[in-house]
Structure formats: C-alpha cells, structure tokens
Design an enzyme around this catalytic site. Structure first.
Site, PDB file in Angstrom:
ATOM      1  N   ALA A  17    -116.344  51.575 -90.535  1.00 32.80           N
ATOM      2  CA  ALA A  17    -115.059  52.157 -90.973  1.00 32.80           C
ATOM      3  C   ALA A  17    -114.038  52.219 -89.841  1.00 32.80           C
ATOM      4  O   ALA A  17    -112.904  52.624 -90.067  1.00 32.80           O
ATOM      5  CB  ALA A  17    -115.294  53.550 -91.552  1.00 32.80           C
ATOM      6  N   ARG A  42    -117.686  53.188 -82.623  1.00 34.66           N
ATOM      7  CA  ARG A  42    -116.528  53.699 -81.871  1.00 34.66           C
ATOM      8  C   ARG A  42    -115.997  54.975 -82.526  1.00 34.66           C
ATOM      9  O   ARG A  42    -115.139  54.931 -83.415  1.00 34.66           O
ATOM     10  CB  ARG A  42    -115.438  52.623 -81.804  1.00 34.66           C
ATOM     11  CG  ARG A  42    -115.799  51.458 -80.883  1.00 34.66           C
ATOM     12  CD  ARG A  42    -114.822  50.314 -81.013  1.00 34.66           C
ATOM     13  NE  ARG A  42    -114.869  49.692 -82.324  1.00 34.66           N
ATOM     14  CZ  ARG A  42    -114.047  48.709 -82.718  1.00 34.66           C
ATOM     15  NH1 ARG A  42    -113.114  48.257 -81.909  1.00 34.66           N
ATOM     16  NH2 ARG A  42    -114.167  48.197 -83.924  1.00 34.66           N
ATOM     17  N   VAL A  68    -125.772  50.782 -86.646  1.00 35.02           N
ATOM     18  CA  VAL A  68    -126.620  50.540 -87.822  1.00 35.02           C
ATOM     19  C   VAL A  68    -127.862  49.717 -87.491  1.00 35.02           C
ATOM     20  O   VAL A  68    -128.788  49.631 -88.294  1.00 35.02           O
ATOM     21  CB  VAL A  68    -125.838  49.874 -88.991  1.00 35.02           C
ATOM     22  CG1 VAL A  68    -124.704  50.757 -89.479  1.00 35.02           C
ATOM     23  CG2 VAL A  68    -125.332  48.478 -88.611  1.00 35.02           C
ATOM     24  N   SER A 147    -119.890  37.537 -98.132  1.00 34.56           N
ATOM     25  CA  SER A 147    -118.829  36.640 -97.658  1.00 34.56           C
ATOM     26  C   SER A 147    -118.906  35.335 -98.429  1.00 34.56           C
ATOM     27  O   SER A 147    -119.967  34.973 -98.943  1.00 34.56           O
ATOM     28  CB  SER A 147    -119.029  36.350 -96.166  1.00 34.56           C
ATOM     29  OG  SER A 147    -118.180  35.305 -95.737  1.00 34.56           O
ATOM     30  N   TYR A 160    -124.592  32.952 -89.043  1.00 33.87           N
ATOM     31  CA  TYR A 160    -123.750  33.913 -89.772  1.00 33.87           C
ATOM     32  C   TYR A 160    -123.851  33.642 -91.278  1.00 33.87           C
ATOM     33  O   TYR A 160    -124.039  34.577 -92.071  1.00 33.87           O
ATOM     34  CB  TYR A 160    -122.283  33.822 -89.305  1.00 33.87           C
ATOM     35  CG  TYR A 160    -121.379  34.755 -90.093  1.00 33.87           C
ATOM     36  CD1 TYR A 160    -121.467  36.137 -89.935  1.00 33.87           C
ATOM     37  CD2 TYR A 160    -120.463  34.261 -91.018  1.00 33.87           C
ATOM     38  CE1 TYR A 160    -120.661  37.003 -90.679  1.00 33.87           C
ATOM     39  CE2 TYR A 160    -119.652  35.113 -91.763  1.00 33.87           C
ATOM     40  CZ  TYR A 160    -119.757  36.486 -91.584  1.00 33.87           C
ATOM     41  OH  TYR A 160    -118.970  37.334 -92.324  1.00 33.87           O
ATOM     42  N   VAL A 193    -110.108  37.050 -94.144  1.00 29.81           N
ATOM     43  CA  VAL A 193    -109.392  38.326 -94.121  1.00 29.81           C
ATOM     44  C   VAL A 193    -108.951  38.551 -92.680  1.00 29.81           C
ATOM     45  O   VAL A 193    -109.787  38.454 -91.767  1.00 29.81           O
ATOM     46  CB  VAL A 193    -110.309  39.506 -94.522  1.00 29.81           C
ATOM     47  CG1 VAL A 193    -109.484  40.759 -94.779  1.00 29.81           C
ATOM     48  CG2 VAL A 193    -111.189  39.165 -95.706  1.00 29.81           C
ATOM     49  N   GLU A 196    -110.310  42.328 -87.115  1.00 29.42           N
ATOM     50  CA  GLU A 196    -110.784  42.028 -85.757  1.00 29.42           C
ATOM     51  C   GLU A 196    -111.952  41.031 -85.778  1.00 29.42           C
ATOM     52  O   GLU A 196    -112.525  40.710 -84.743  1.00 29.42           O
ATOM     53  CB  GLU A 196    -111.220  43.333 -85.070  1.00 29.42           C
ATOM     54  CG  GLU A 196    -110.047  44.253 -84.807  1.00 29.42           C
ATOM     55  CD  GLU A 196    -110.448  45.628 -84.274  1.00 29.42           C
ATOM     56  OE1 GLU A 196    -111.589  45.807 -83.825  1.00 29.42           O
ATOM     57  OE2 GLU A 196    -109.596  46.530 -84.330  1.00 29.42           O
ATOM     58  N   PHE A 197    -112.306  40.587 -86.988  1.00 29.23           N
ATOM     59  CA  PHE A 197    -113.479  39.728 -87.180  1.00 29.23           C
ATOM     60  C   PHE A 197    -113.511  38.514 -86.231  1.00 29.23           C
ATOM     61  O   PHE A 197    -114.523  38.257 -85.564  1.00 29.23           O
ATOM     62  CB  PHE A 197    -113.493  39.268 -88.648  1.00 29.23           C
ATOM     63  CG  PHE A 197    -114.596  38.322 -89.009  1.00 29.23           C
ATOM     64  CD1 PHE A 197    -115.851  38.795 -89.366  1.00 29.23           C
ATOM     65  CD2 PHE A 197    -114.382  36.945 -89.010  1.00 29.23           C
ATOM     66  CE1 PHE A 197    -116.865  37.908 -89.713  1.00 29.23           C
ATOM     67  CE2 PHE A 197    -115.386  36.068 -89.349  1.00 29.23           C
ATOM     68  CZ  PHE A 197    -116.633  36.549 -89.703  1.00 29.23           C
TER      69      PHE A 197
HETATM   70  P1  NDP Z   1    -113.877  44.092 -88.152  1.00 34.02           P
HETATM   71  O1  NDP Z   1    -114.388  43.485 -86.893  1.00 34.02           O
HETATM   72  O2  NDP Z   1    -112.447  44.451 -88.227  1.00 34.02           O
HETATM   73  O3  NDP Z   1    -114.770  45.360 -88.555  1.00 34.02           O
HETATM   74  C1  NDP Z   1    -116.156  45.348 -88.406  1.00 34.02           C
HETATM   75  C2  NDP Z   1    -116.667  46.774 -88.487  1.00 34.02           C
HETATM   76  O4  NDP Z   1    -118.104  46.745 -88.387  1.00 34.02           O
HETATM   77  C3  NDP Z   1    -116.149  47.637 -87.362  1.00 34.02           C
HETATM   78  O5  NDP Z   1    -115.768  48.887 -87.896  1.00 34.02           O
HETATM   79  C4  NDP Z   1    -117.354  47.807 -86.449  1.00 34.02           C
HETATM   80  O6  NDP Z   1    -117.328  49.107 -85.841  1.00 34.02           O
HETATM   81  C5  NDP Z   1    -118.500  47.739 -87.462  1.00 34.02           C
HETATM   82  N1  NDP Z   1    -119.767  47.395 -86.820  1.00 34.02           N
HETATM   83  C6  NDP Z   1    -120.110  46.236 -86.221  1.00 34.02           C
HETATM   84  N2  NDP Z   1    -121.342  46.339 -85.699  1.00 34.02           N
HETATM   85  C7  NDP Z   1    -121.781  47.588 -85.975  1.00 34.02           C
HETATM   86  C8  NDP Z   1    -122.974  48.305 -85.687  1.00 34.02           C
HETATM   87  N3  NDP Z   1    -123.971  47.739 -84.999  1.00 34.02           N
HETATM   88  N4  NDP Z   1    -123.097  49.576 -86.128  1.00 34.02           N
HETATM   89  C9  NDP Z   1    -122.085  50.168 -86.811  1.00 34.02           C
HETATM   90  N5  NDP Z   1    -120.935  49.537 -87.125  1.00 34.02           N
HETATM   91  C10 NDP Z   1    -120.788  48.271 -86.697  1.00 34.02           C
HETATM   92  O7  NDP Z   1    -114.236  43.023 -89.290  1.00 34.02           O
HETATM   93  P2  NDP Z   1    -114.059  43.034 -90.885  1.00 34.02           P
HETATM   94  O8  NDP Z   1    -113.419  44.258 -91.373  1.00 34.02           O
HETATM   95  O9  NDP Z   1    -113.464  41.726 -91.225  1.00 34.02           O
HETATM   96  O10 NDP Z   1    -115.596  42.975 -91.308  1.00 34.02           O
HETATM   97  C11 NDP Z   1    -116.183  43.849 -92.248  1.00 34.02           C
HETATM   98  C12 NDP Z   1    -117.218  43.076 -93.054  1.00 34.02           C
HETATM   99  O11 NDP Z   1    -116.559  42.055 -93.797  1.00 34.02           O
HETATM  100  C13 NDP Z   1    -118.275  42.367 -92.227  1.00 34.02           C
HETATM  101  O12 NDP Z   1    -119.524  42.525 -92.856  1.00 34.02           O
HETATM  102  C14 NDP Z   1    -117.842  40.895 -92.274  1.00 34.02           C
HETATM  103  O13 NDP Z   1    -118.928  40.024 -92.112  1.00 34.02           O
HETATM  104  C15 NDP Z   1    -117.273  40.839 -93.663  1.00 34.02           C
HETATM  105  N6  NDP Z   1    -116.354  39.745 -93.929  1.00 34.02           N
HETATM  106  C16 NDP Z   1    -115.221  39.568 -93.172  1.00 34.02           C
HETATM  107  C17 NDP Z   1    -114.364  38.516 -93.462  1.00 34.02           C
HETATM  108  C18 NDP Z   1    -113.164  38.223 -92.640  1.00 34.02           C
HETATM  109  O14 NDP Z   1    -112.613  37.093 -92.747  1.00 34.02           O
HETATM  110  N7  NDP Z   1    -112.667  39.143 -91.854  1.00 34.02           N
HETATM  111  C19 NDP Z   1    -114.616  37.627 -94.600  1.00 34.02           C
HETATM  112  C20 NDP Z   1    -115.830  37.904 -95.312  1.00 34.02           C
HETATM  113  C21 NDP Z   1    -116.638  38.945 -95.002  1.00 34.02           C
HETATM  114  P3  NDP Z   1    -117.747  49.457 -84.340  1.00 34.02           P
HETATM  115  O15 NDP Z   1    -117.497  48.226 -83.500  1.00 34.02           O
HETATM  116  O16 NDP Z   1    -116.875  50.615 -83.991  1.00 34.02           O
HETATM  117  O17 NDP Z   1    -119.190  49.820 -84.437  1.00 34.02           O
HETATM  118  C1  8X3 Z   2    -116.006  35.595 -92.914  1.00 33.81           C
HETATM  119  C2  8X3 Z   2    -115.396  34.388 -93.534  1.00 33.81           C
HETATM  120  O1  8X3 Z   2    -115.358  31.838 -93.497  1.00 33.81           O
HETATM  121  O2  8X3 Z   2    -115.170  33.009 -91.354  1.00 33.81           O
HETATM  122  O3  8X3 Z   2    -117.197  35.932 -93.531  1.00 33.81           O
HETATM  123  O4  8X3 Z   2    -117.254  32.912 -92.497  1.00 33.81           O
HETATM  124  S1  8X3 Z   2    -115.832  32.985 -92.665  1.00 33.81           S
END
Ligand code: NDP
Ligand code: 8X3
Length: 260
Positions: A17, A42, A68, A147, A160, A193, A196-197
C-alpha cells in the site's frame, strides 16, 4: 439495476500500500468508508498516505510494517492484530515486483529469489494466515493482483511472468478449494500501469524506467483500483474470477502503440 455491495466498515487489508496500485486502492476504499489495514515495508510512506487520506475523511487506518516474504513475521502480524482489526473481510494481495529483464540463462539469482519470494510466497503466506478466519466467519473476498505477464510471456520476462502465471493458478486453485463457502476470489491482471514498478525492475535506473511508458498513455493506479473496487462490490452471489485490463495503447505484452 444491480445493487452494489457496500464496503462501509468492512476491514480491507492491502499489501503493497506504500505505492502505486496499493496506495490507489487505499484511497478508493477509504472513500467508500472501509477500514484499512495498510501493509508495506516502508512505514514512513504508509504514514504519509494515511495522513493524506485522513485530511479529507475520518478514515480508520491501521498500519503494518511488514515484509511479506517473512513467513514468521506475517503469521505474527496477522495473529496479533487487535480484536477490532482481526476480522478481515477483504484481502488485496497486491505487493509484488519485477527485477531485471535479463535472458533466463544470464539471470541474477537474487532477482529471481526476490520475485518468487514476494510475488508467490508472500501472497501465499497472507492467504494462508487470513483466509481461515474468513472461512470461520463465512464471509470474505480475496483479490490477487496478477498481470498480463501471467497470460503472455515476453523476452526477458521469464521469471516474473512465471510468478504471475503462478498467481493465476493460485487464484483459480483457491476459488476451487473455497467452493461451498461464500468466500470470493478474483484475479485482477493489468497491462502497463505507470507506478514505481519499472524503476524497481531496473534497480533505480529512472531513465530506463521512463522509457517504458514513453509515447503512450499507460493505465494509472486509479484505473486498476476502480476495477478492484468493482469486483468486490458486486452482489454477493457474483464472483468476478479474472479481469485483464490494458491501456488502449497496448494490445499484448509486446505490442504497444508509441507516438514517438
Ligand atoms: P509499485 O512498485 O509502485 O508498488 C509495489 C508495492 O509492493 C509497494 O508498496 C512495495 O512496498 C510493495 N512491496 C514490494 N515488496 C514487498 C515486500 N517484500 N513486502 C511488503 N510489500 C512489498 O508497483 P505497482 O503498484 O505497479 O505494483 C503492484 C502490483 O501490481 C505488483 O504485484 C505488480 O506485479 C502488479 N502489476 C503491476 C503492473 C505495472 O505495470 N505497474 C502491471 C501488472 C501487474 P515497500 O517497498 O514499501 O515494501
Ligand atoms: C507488469 C506488466 O508487461 O511489464 O506486470 O510485465 S509487464
């Protein structure tokens, strides 16, 4: 017209979150009157989000600093929730990440471990410790964030994509195992999306990360949060099993429309 289910006073636990999709979910659910348990490593970021949400609303928010990947920590965090927070109604397994875009035979072991431990094992730990309470109370909804990468493999996506294919299988398996209970299971599977991904994927290389979204209009975290909210607010006899959503500028993991 279909009557939406209310999430008012429902306890919603959102992993990941502190950023992106998870943070957007926190805002959408807080707006609808849900009580939020926000999970991430964080804590400062969670606190900032809680402060922002609470500026406009009398939001009820519980922060949980948690990795997690740490099974013992997940067990202890869930089992020691205060009684007023322990009856989780909705679990959003969103925490996840990609690391690198290397060819499999050149891949980095640490990147692999991190993706597998977070995206698969972390999601399993939360599910394993939260769902028994749902079964006991005869109510609940688990939303896993998969995803498009779980549906289509792309060069360098290997591990991934494997983790997200696993999320898809786990969602389907959980739904089967919960048949006969009213607990619902949904997988929400986005394409690109802007969050920060990509910065995380490229270990902080923001120039490389920005290029991912260059010249196209990606989904926003709010777009995904809206779909998650839609899934959980369907009438209680409706289960949205899987939603794949992509930007209009994306047709597959590798087919995108860039204007420059
Ligand atoms: P962000 O990097 O913006 O957010 C990722 C979140 O995951 C952060 O809040 C981070 O928090 C948390 N996180 C990562 N590792 C841990 C851990 N070990 N324990 C607890 N929390 C963790 O990315 P998104 O919002 O894009 O990603 C969210 C989800 O969406 C992911 O599962 C991603 O695979 C999926 N997704 C994203 C896409 C995209 O294009 N962005 C497309 C498809 C799916 P912190 O670092 O503070 O722990
Ligand atoms: C995130 C989308 O296409 O970068 O899950 O894998 S992609």
């Amino acid at each position: 017209m279909t009557k939406m289910l209310s999430v008012q006073n429902q306890i919603v636990l959102i992993t990941g979150a502190s950023s992106g999709i998870g943070a957007a979910c926190a805002k959408v659910f807080a707006n609808a009157g849900a009580k939020l348990i926000l999970v991430a490593r964080r804590l400062k970021r969670l606190q900032e989000l809680a402060d922002e949400v609470s500026k406009n609303l009398a939001a009820d928010i519980y922060l949980l600093q948690l990795d997690v990947r740490d099974r013992t920590a997940v067990e202890s965090a869930i089992s020691s929730l205060p009684p007023s927070w322990s009856e989780i109604d909705i679990l959003i397994n969103n925490a996840g990440l990609s690391r690198g875009l290397d060819k499999l035979h050149e891949g980095d072991f640490q990147d692999w471990e991190e993706m597998i431990d977070t995206n698969i094992k972390g999601l399993l730990y939360l599910t394993r410790y939260v769902v028994p309470g749902m079964v006991k109370r005869d109510r609940g909804h688990v939303v896993n964030i998969g995803s498009i990468a779980g549906h289509q493999i792309y060069p360098g996506g290997n591990v991934y994509c494997g983790t997200k294919a696993a999320v898809r299988a786990i969602s389907e398996g959980l739904k089967q195992d919960l048949l006969g209970t009213p607990i619902r299971v949904s997988s929400v599977d986005p394409g690109m999306v802007e969050t920060e991904f990509s910065e995380v994927r490229f270990h902080g290389d923001s120039d490389r990360a920005n290029k991912v979204y260059q010249g196209l209009k990606p989904l926003t975290p709010d777009d995904v949060a809206d779909v998650i909210f839609f899934c959980v607010t369907r009438p209680s006899h409706v289960n949205i099993n899987e939603v794949v959503l992509m930007p209009v500028d994306q047709a597959s993991t590798i087919l995108v429309n860039r204007r420059n």
